[in-house]
Design a protein around this motif. Sequence first.
Motif, mmCIF file in Angstrom:
data_model
loop_
_atom_site.group_PDB
_atom_site.id
_atom_site.type_symbol
_atom_site.label_atom_id
_atom_site.label_comp_id
_atom_site.label_asym_id
_atom_site.label_seq_id
_atom_site.Cartn_x
_atom_site.Cartn_y
_atom_site.Cartn_z
ATOM 1 N N ALA A 14 0.576 -1.011 -0.001
ATOM 2 C CA ALA A 14 0.021 -0.091 -0.212
ATOM 3 C C ALA A 14 0.797 1.389 0.091
ATOM 4 C CB ALA A 14 -0.657 -0.007 1.135
ATOM 5 N N SER A 15 2.171 1.016 0.106
ATOM 6 C CA SER A 15 2.969 2.285 0.201
ATOM 7 C C SER A 15 3.140 3.272 -1.199
ATOM 8 C CB SER A 15 4.315 2.095 0.935
ATOM 9 O OG SER A 15 4.809 1.220 -0.017
ATOM 10 N N ALA A 16 2.902 2.424 -2.004
ATOM 11 C CA ALA A 16 3.222 3.242 -3.554
ATOM 12 C C ALA A 16 2.171 2.674 -4.574
ATOM 13 C CB ALA A 16 4.581 2.846 -3.909
ATOM 14 N N ALA A 37 3.319 -2.591 3.920
ATOM 15 C CA ALA A 37 4.581 -2.560 2.870
ATOM 16 C C ALA A 37 5.755 -2.236 3.979
ATOM 17 C CB ALA A 37 4.353 -1.439 2.230
ATOM 18 N N ARG A 38 7.141 -2.255 3.360
ATOM 19 C CA ARG A 38 7.990 -2.022 3.876
ATOM 20 C C ARG A 38 8.637 -0.426 4.390
ATOM 21 N NH1 ARG A 38 11.933 -4.342 -0.271
ATOM 22 N NH2 ARG A 38 10.505 -2.800 -1.498
ATOM 23 N N ASN A 39 8.070 0.438 3.959
ATOM 24 C CA ASN A 39 8.392 1.817 3.823
ATOM 25 C C ASN A 39 7.225 2.495 5.069
ATOM 26 O OD1 ASN A 39 8.666 4.492 3.659
ATOM 27 N ND2 ASN A 39 9.105 4.473 1.593
ATOM 28 N N GLY A 156 11.018 -14.196 -15.451
ATOM 29 C CA GLY A 156 10.963 -14.283 -14.231
ATOM 30 C C GLY A 156 9.528 -13.363 -13.600
ATOM 31 N N TYR A 157 9.300 -12.305 -13.926
ATOM 32 C CA TYR A 157 8.150 -11.326 -13.542
ATOM 33 C C TYR A 157 6.817 -12.326 -14.290
ATOM 34 C CZ TYR A 157 4.816 -7.713 -13.283
ATOM 35 O OH TYR A 157 3.710 -6.812 -12.992
ATOM 36 N N GLY A 158 6.809 -12.470 -15.555
ATOM 37 C CA GLY A 158 5.708 -13.164 -16.284
ATOM 38 C C GLY A 158 5.232 -14.278 -15.790
ATOM 39 N N PHE A 189 -0.975 -1.782 -18.682
ATOM 40 C CA PHE A 189 0.071 -0.716 -18.068
ATOM 41 C C PHE A 189 -0.513 0.405 -17.168
ATOM 42 C CE2 PHE A 189 2.164 -2.272 -21.977
ATOM 43 C CZ PHE A 189 3.505 -3.044 -21.662
ATOM 44 N N VAL A 190 0.262 0.548 -16.102
ATOM 45 C CA VAL A 190 -0.197 1.662 -15.032
ATOM 46 C C VAL A 190 1.132 2.573 -14.823
ATOM 47 C CG1 VAL A 190 -1.207 2.267 -12.889
ATOM 48 C CG2 VAL A 190 -1.752 0.007 -14.227
ATOM 49 N N SER A 191 0.908 3.699 -14.840
ATOM 50 C CA SER A 191 2.289 4.456 -14.562
ATOM 51 C C SER A 191 2.616 4.610 -13.175
ATOM 52 C CB SER A 191 1.690 5.962 -15.042
ATOM 53 O OG SER A 191 2.785 6.726 -14.765
ATOM 54 N N THR A 192 3.660 3.750 -12.705
ATOM 55 C CA THR A 192 3.979 3.988 -11.409
ATOM 56 C C THR A 192 5.576 3.669 -11.487
ATOM 57 O OG1 THR A 192 4.237 1.295 -11.345
ATOM 58 C CG2 THR A 192 2.065 2.526 -10.754
ATOM 59 N N ARG A 193 6.261 3.562 -10.098
ATOM 60 C CA ARG A 193 7.772 3.581 -10.324
ATOM 61 C C ARG A 193 8.296 2.278 -10.903
ATOM 62 N NH1 ARG A 193 8.830 2.390 -3.641
ATOM 63 N NH2 ARG A 193 7.950 0.386 -3.996
HETATM 64 N N1 NAP Z 1 2.329 -0.683 -13.132
HETATM 65 C C1 NAP Z 1 1.604 -1.543 -13.644
HETATM 66 O O1 NAP Z 1 1.993 -1.208 -14.819
HETATM 67 C C2 NAP Z 1 1.429 -3.087 -13.372
HETATM 68 C C3 NAP Z 1 0.551 -3.911 -14.389
HETATM 69 C C4 NAP Z 1 0.127 -5.129 -13.977
HETATM 70 C C5 NAP Z 1 0.125 -5.390 -12.599
HETATM 71 N N2 NAP Z 1 0.942 -4.728 -11.744
HETATM 72 C C6 NAP Z 1 0.955 -5.189 -10.324
HETATM 73 O O2 NAP Z 1 0.379 -4.462 -9.511
HETATM 74 C C7 NAP Z 1 1.101 -4.438 -8.047
HETATM 75 C C8 NAP Z 1 1.616 -2.975 -7.488
HETATM 76 O O3 NAP Z 1 2.294 -2.552 -8.594
HETATM 77 P P1 NAP Z 1 2.710 -0.989 -8.575
HETATM 78 O O4 NAP Z 1 3.043 -0.687 -10.174
HETATM 79 O O5 NAP Z 1 1.852 -0.221 -7.977
HETATM 80 O O6 NAP Z 1 4.178 -1.122 -8.050
HETATM 81 P P2 NAP Z 1 4.985 -0.103 -7.008
HETATM 82 O O7 NAP Z 1 4.676 1.412 -7.106
HETATM 83 O O8 NAP Z 1 6.474 -0.391 -7.104
HETATM 84 O O9 NAP Z 1 4.407 -0.790 -5.569
HETATM 85 C C9 NAP Z 1 4.574 -1.814 -5.254
HETATM 86 C C10 NAP Z 1 4.007 -2.184 -3.876
HETATM 87 O O10 NAP Z 1 4.592 -3.427 -3.316
HETATM 88 C C11 NAP Z 1 5.527 -3.196 -2.029
HETATM 89 N N3 NAP Z 1 6.373 -4.185 -1.840
HETATM 90 C C12 NAP Z 1 7.725 -4.404 -2.721
HETATM 91 N N4 NAP Z 1 8.361 -5.376 -1.998
HETATM 92 C C13 NAP Z 1 7.968 -5.470 -0.863
HETATM 93 C C14 NAP Z 1 8.144 -6.514 0.223
HETATM 94 N N5 NAP Z 1 9.260 -7.091 0.333
HETATM 95 N N6 NAP Z 1 7.258 -6.476 1.332
HETATM 96 C C15 NAP Z 1 6.214 -5.848 1.450
HETATM 97 N N7 NAP Z 1 5.692 -4.997 0.235
HETATM 98 C C16 NAP Z 1 6.631 -4.723 -0.587
HETATM 99 C C17 NAP Z 1 5.938 -1.818 -2.103
HETATM 100 O O11 NAP Z 1 6.161 -1.179 -0.958
HETATM 101 P P3 NAP Z 1 7.826 -0.899 -0.213
HETATM 102 O O12 NAP Z 1 8.524 -0.804 -1.005
HETATM 103 O O13 NAP Z 1 7.432 0.210 0.915
HETATM 104 O O14 NAP Z 1 7.894 -2.355 0.529
HETATM 105 C C18 NAP Z 1 4.864 -1.118 -2.728
HETATM 106 O O15 NAP Z 1 4.006 -0.779 -1.915
HETATM 107 C C19 NAP Z 1 2.301 -5.447 -8.412
HETATM 108 O O16 NAP Z 1 1.810 -6.589 -8.053
HETATM 109 C C20 NAP Z 1 2.485 -5.255 -9.804
HETATM 110 O O17 NAP Z 1 3.031 -6.536 -10.480
HETATM 111 C C21 NAP Z 1 1.471 -3.376 -12.231
#
Ligand code: NAP
Length: 263
Positions: A14-16, A37-39, A156-158, A189-193
């Motif tokens: 939930a942190s990002a 989350a960790r942060n 890996g990810y896929g 695709f979602v715009s995130t880090r």
């Molecule tokens: N962005 C895309 O285009 C997209 C598309 C399809 C699916 N997804 C999926 O959507 C989900 C969220 O992705 P996002 O794009 O929002 O990524 P993100 O912004 O990097 O967020 C990832 C979240 O996972 C947490 N996390 C990572 N490692 C962790 C750990 N060891 N323990 C606990 N929490 C952890 C992070 O928090 P901390 O770093 O604070 O721990 C952060 O809150 C993921 O499962 C991703 O695969 C994303």
Amino acid sequence: MSQLRGKRFWLIGASAGIGRHLALSLAEQGATLVVSARNEAALAQLLVEMENARGVAPLSGDHEAIPLDVSTRASVSEAFSRVGHIDGMIYCAGAYEPMSARQPDLDSLETIVEVNLIGVLRILAHCVPTLCQQNAGHVVLVGSISGYRGLPNAWGYGATKAAMIHLAENLRCDLLGTDIHVQVCNPGFVSTRLTEKNAFDMPFIMSPEAAARRIVKGMKRKHKFEIAFPWAMVTLLKCLAILPYFFFFRLMKLIRRKFGPSS
Ligand SMILES: NC(=O)c1ccc[n+]([C@@H]2O[C@H](COP(=O)([O-])OP(=O)(O)OC[C@H]3O[C@@H](n4cnc5c(N)ncnc54)[C@H](OP(=O)(O)O)[C@@H]3O)[C@@H](O)[C@H]2O)c1
């Protein structure tokens, strides 16, 4: 339409990004959130924003932050012991590195598998028996449309995202006949880090706010198993998924020729 107001959800990741905006959207709907989350600093800031975002006062207490690292069993157990009663769990934690099998990075691969797959199993091992005792609950696992088929540069990810979809199907089967609803959420695709790491053009990329709204809308229809968006990418990837191998690999070869060895 299902009610989210008054429900207490444990949201992991939930942190990002998507998880952060999902927490805000659910808070606006009147749900109570335990965010993990960790942060820790980002979670504390999120608590403040969720209080401000409250559209409807929650019926079941205050939002809470419980820091957690899903890559260690002890951290998951400790966090679960503090969570208390929950009506649902959303697993949105994720790790990603664009990677080709030609240039594997084992450290990143291990992190991806730990967070995206082993982490969710650790969480489910704690939550599912509790929800079974209640005979009620709501589980949402965030996968990806990249899990529909083995695609280039998703080494890996896929595989972890295909496993997430598989896991959600297993869970839904095992919990049939209970009042525990299982959903898989497969975004495009979602715009995130996370997607900032991609060096290619991402078609139909959407904001995390819009993605969160789509997830909340899907969660209200909890009898619907899959929450997938945007429809154009979902349709494209679903068509690829049913393409016979002969045509699929021919197409991948054409794409590789057009975009070079790294694609
Ligand atoms: N962005 C895309 O285009 C997209 C598309 C399809 C699916 N997804 C999926 O959507 C989900 C969220 O992705 P996002 O794009 O929002 O990524 P993100 O912004 O990097 O967020 C990832 C979240 O996972 C947490 N996390 C990572 N490692 C962790 C750990 N060891 N323990 C606990 N929490 C952890 C992070 O928090 P901390 O770093 O604070 O721990 C952060 O809150 C993921 O499962 C991703 O695969 C994303």
